[in-house]
Design a protein around this motif. Structure first.
Motif, PDB file in Angstrom:
ATOM      1  N   PRO B 115       4.588  -5.854   2.082  1.00  0.00           N
ATOM      2  CA  PRO B 115       4.050  -4.829   2.998  1.00  0.00           C
ATOM      3  C   PRO B 115       4.967  -3.607   3.151  1.00  0.00           C
ATOM      4  O   PRO B 115       4.471  -2.473   3.162  1.00  0.00           O
ATOM      5  N   THR B 118       4.753  -1.487  -0.011  1.00  0.00           N
ATOM      6  CA  THR B 118       3.455  -0.810  -0.071  1.00  0.00           C
ATOM      7  C   THR B 118       3.437   0.377   0.891  1.00  0.00           C
ATOM      8  O   THR B 118       2.995   1.465   0.542  1.00  0.00           O
ATOM      9  N   TRP B 119       3.940   0.128   2.085  1.00  0.00           N
ATOM     10  CA  TRP B 119       3.998   1.207   3.081  1.00  0.00           C
ATOM     11  C   TRP B 119       4.847   2.363   2.583  1.00  0.00           C
ATOM     12  O   TRP B 119       4.493   3.527   2.706  1.00  0.00           O
ATOM     13  N   ARG B 123       3.279   6.029   2.110  1.00  0.00           N
ATOM     14  CA  ARG B 123       3.819   7.084   2.964  1.00  0.00           C
ATOM     15  C   ARG B 123       4.991   7.815   2.294  1.00  0.00           C
ATOM     16  O   ARG B 123       5.863   8.329   3.002  1.00  0.00           O
ATOM     17  N   GLY B 129       8.164   6.838   5.460  1.00  0.00           N
ATOM     18  CA  GLY B 129       8.301   6.288   4.116  1.00  0.00           C
ATOM     19  C   GLY B 129       9.680   6.571   3.541  1.00  0.00           C
ATOM     20  O   GLY B 129      10.310   5.709   2.937  1.00  0.00           O
ATOM     21  N   ARG B 201       7.346  -0.657  -4.224  1.00  0.00           N
ATOM     22  CA  ARG B 201       7.068   0.758  -3.984  1.00  0.00           C
ATOM     23  C   ARG B 201       6.683   1.460  -5.282  1.00  0.00           C
ATOM     24  O   ARG B 201       5.655   2.130  -5.357  1.00  0.00           O
ATOM     25  N   MET B 224      -6.899   2.405   2.164  1.00  0.00           N
ATOM     26  CA  MET B 224      -6.202   1.122   2.225  1.00  0.00           C
ATOM     27  C   MET B 224      -7.034  -0.006   1.617  1.00  0.00           C
ATOM     28  O   MET B 224      -6.512  -0.902   0.992  1.00  0.00           O
TER      29      MET B 224
END
Lengths: 369, 316
Positions: B115, B118-119, B123, B129, B201, B224
């Motif tokens: 998570p 991915t965030w 971002r 981010g 990422r 998303m």
């Protein structure tokens, strides 16, 4: 809905329950907002797209009627795909669009609409077919599921009936043994087959508007005509509007009724295909037509095989002021440093922007040869 | 797909055999007579001969190698030369301890990194981010033993929330087991999560640029939704590769962290056995570590087949 007055409707339209298809096609309101032709499916007005300080699209204005197939032509880098993506609300991060994009039955502009509102419109009211069938499908998901998803996403069908409908759709786009295709992964299909799958996805929910971004450019010549045929017949069956991007004038001539010519992020000429391609007014269109005039090069052996437009398309943001084409145009004068106004050509039911050109020295004017 | 899996399995068996031969050969090349080394320099010639005979060191190398292989397969590795303790049961206990540690650390790292990574990708143009990305960069640079020491200083010594070390098997005292597992697992997971998050990422950034994600958006999926339904499985392909490599480094990292937290795992068993010059034990532990890495690679291959249908049919 039957008791609403015109003014009620004009006010109430934007506030309609968004999950309900606003103004379904059968009951297209005779009193559409803003006094527009109720037959108008897509209206784009003064569309500007920019990345930071670089403006990429300038004042793009056009509309498409129900059942009308409109081509958008121009060299690479002239802003065709950007126009399509702006209409779909799929511009990449960092690109900002201004102006208005309206879809039939929805009063508010789609530009700046919330993501959740746009995602209810995309795939249902308007759909898109992309240029590259080899990469447009998820390589790790079975084809049938990818087709079914567009129906379940918009609650058009539950999971099981969506799967069944997916097979029917695959059958209707001419794929042999559609049940087997539904069970296969994209890499097991050819490019032409994949583009048929993409078309099936786009047509699944009977959209009002289908946007095609060079859907056959990446295909073998032998399958191009087949895929074009099924896209056009799919659009005709649904009486949908179509925006068809291509740089192939022969394709425009067979597929579209009206054509928009784009250069430097502006629409420089528009009109019925026969007028624009048979008797172009703008000097850029003239160059485009000459560059693809195979007939003349065949009958006149003394000529070079094809005429070309001198120079190259400048990089984004480096087009000249005034007329965007003047640095490549043999007829450019001092006057061309000003932005040429739009000159309507003939009468067109869709308004003055449906047919016309923006050129100070159109073909046939006194300076011509 | 089963055929491909069977192929990979045969490759695994062959590499296990080759690795065992290599490990055995390396141990033979070591200078010195293992029996004398085990008994010490001052031992009598007689007792050395006796040990040699007792443990079959006077037999030919081929016979010794075959005997060792058989022992590993049947879990009958005999006793240690000096302490006379059975090797196999110790090995299994120690392996279980290290297994708990490594798998918990990996699971923690995954749960955090997927998570967060991915965030960071979604971002990547925004402040949060970038900040997360910078934090993960720092995390990559902190070695596990240092993280362990810092964790002990605060969580065990200052606040006394967790014991500072030791081990209890889960069957004996589940709570005690968890409280002793927590700090070393976190120490190991911290670095791995930082590394993994960075790979997640870049894999997600890659996938975000893919055409099929745009197709998914054109179908009406929210950003998303498009990413989780169509992106993550595709992003998983490069991530699984990193995961396999990380599990291997975790095994090695565990050797150090087990020292810091005084955990009786495979790492400390290896170090103890080297110190007491138990040749067969060292040889077997090294083989177990090598086998673990090979088996992880096999599982990674199997996962590829499960994730990516293009590999199953061998097309493209």
């Amino acid at each position: 809905m039957t008791t609403t007055t015109p003014s009620d409707r004009a006010r109430g339209q934007a506030g309609n329950n968004p999950t309900e298809r606003a103004g379904s096609r059968e009951s297209a309101p005779p009193d559409a907002p803003r006094g527009e032709d109720p037959e108008t499916v897509l209206t784009v007005e003064g569309l500007d797209v920019g990345a930071g300080t670089t403006q990429l699209l300038h004042d793009v204005t056009f509309s498409i009627q129900r059942g009308e197939r409109v081509g958008l032509i121009g060299e690479s880098g002239s802003g065709k795909s950007l126009t399509a993506l702006a209409v779909m609300g799929l511009l990449t991060e960092g690109l900002a669009a201004h102006g208005e994009v309206r879809l039939a039955g929805r009063d508010a502009s789609l530009l700046g609409a919330s993501e959740s509102r746009m995602s209810r419109i995309r795939g249902r009211d308007m759909a898109m077919i992309f240029q590259e069938p080899m990469t447009a499908l998820n390589p790790t998901m079975k084809v049938g599921r990818q087709v079914a998803e567009v129906m379940t996403q918009h609650s058009q069908a539950d999971r099981r009936s969506a799967q069944r409908k997916a097979v029917q759709l695959l059958d209707r786009v001419g794929l042999p043994d559609p049940a087997a295709v539904a069970r296969s992964y994209p890499h097991q299909l050819s490019g032409g087959q994949r583009q048929r799958v993409v078309a099936a996805i786009a047509l699944a929910n009977d959209p009002l508007l289908l946007v095609c971004d060079e859907p056959t450019t990446a295909l073998d010549v032998t399958v191009q005509a087949l895929v074009l045929d099924l896209i056009v017949s799919g659009v005709q069956e649904r009486d949908a509007a179509m925006l068809f991007i291509t740089h192939d004038l022969a394709v425009v001539a067979t597929v579209c009724e009206r054509v928009l010519v784009m250069y430097g992020g502006r629409i420089v000429e528009a009109g019925p295909v026969a007028d624009v391609l048979g008797n172009p007014q703008h000097r850029y269109t003239q160059g485009l037509v000459a560059a693809s005039d195979l007939e003349r090069s065949r009958t006149d052996p003394g000529r070079s095989p094809l005429d070309t437009i001198p120079g190259n398309v400048p990089p984004a943001g480096k087009f000249p002021d005034g007329c965007v084409f003047r640095n490549r145009c043999a007829f450019a004068t001092k006057a061309c440093e000003q932005l040429p106004p739009w000159t309507p050509r003939g009468e067109h039911p869709a308004g003055e922007h449906a047919s016309g050109y923006a050129c100070f020295h159109p073909v046939g004017s006194d300076r011509d040869e | 797909m089963l055929l491909r899996l069977a192929q990979r399995f045969l490759v695994l068996l062959a590499s296990l055999l080759a690795a065992s031969a290599l490990v055995f050969a390396f141990m033979q090349v070591l200078p010195g007579d293992p029996a004398r080394v085990a008994l010490g320099m001052n031992s009598s010639e007689e007792s050395v001969d006796q040990l040699r005979e007792q443990f079959g060191l006077d037999r030919s190398l081929i016979v010794q190698y075959a005997d060792w292989l058989r022992g590993m397969v049947t879990l009958d590795l005999g006793v240690e030369w000096v302490s006379k303790a059975e090797i196999a049961p110790q090995l299994i206990d120690r392996l279980a301890v290290t297994g708990w540690l490594v798998i918990t650390a990996m699971a923690l790292a995954l749960v955090v990194a997927v998570p967060v990574g991915t965030w960071m990708a979604v971002r990547h143009r925004h402040l949060d981010g970038v900040v997360l990305s910078a934090i993960s960069q720092i995390g990559v640079a902190v070695p596990a033993f240092l993280a362990g020491i810092i964790l002990i200083t605060y969580f065990a010594k200052r606040w006394q929330w967790f014991p500072s070390g030791g081990w209890v098997p889960p069957a004996e005292d589940p709570l005690g087991f968890l409280s002793r597992l927590a700090l070393p697992a976190v120490a190991l997971a911290l670095v791995q999560a930082s590394i993994l998050a960075r790979y997640v990422r870049s894999a997600v950034l890659e996938v975000l640029r893919e055409d099929y994600l745009r197709t998914a958006r054109a179908k009406g999926l929210r950003p998303m939704q498009a990413l989780t339904r169509h992106g993550l499985r595709n992003a998983a392909i490069p991530i699984v590769t990193v995961l396999g490599l990380q599990l291997a480094t975790l095994l090695i990292g565990a050797v150090v962290v087990e020292r810091v937290f005084v955990i009786p795992g495979l790492g400390s068993f290896l170090l103890d056995s080297v110190a007491s010059r138990e040749l067969i034990t060292v040889q077997t532990i090294v083989m177990v570590l090598v086998a673990a890495v090979l088996i992880i690679n096999f599982l990674v291959d199997a996962l590829y087949l499960a994730i990516d249908p293009r590999l199953r049919t061998g097309g493209r």
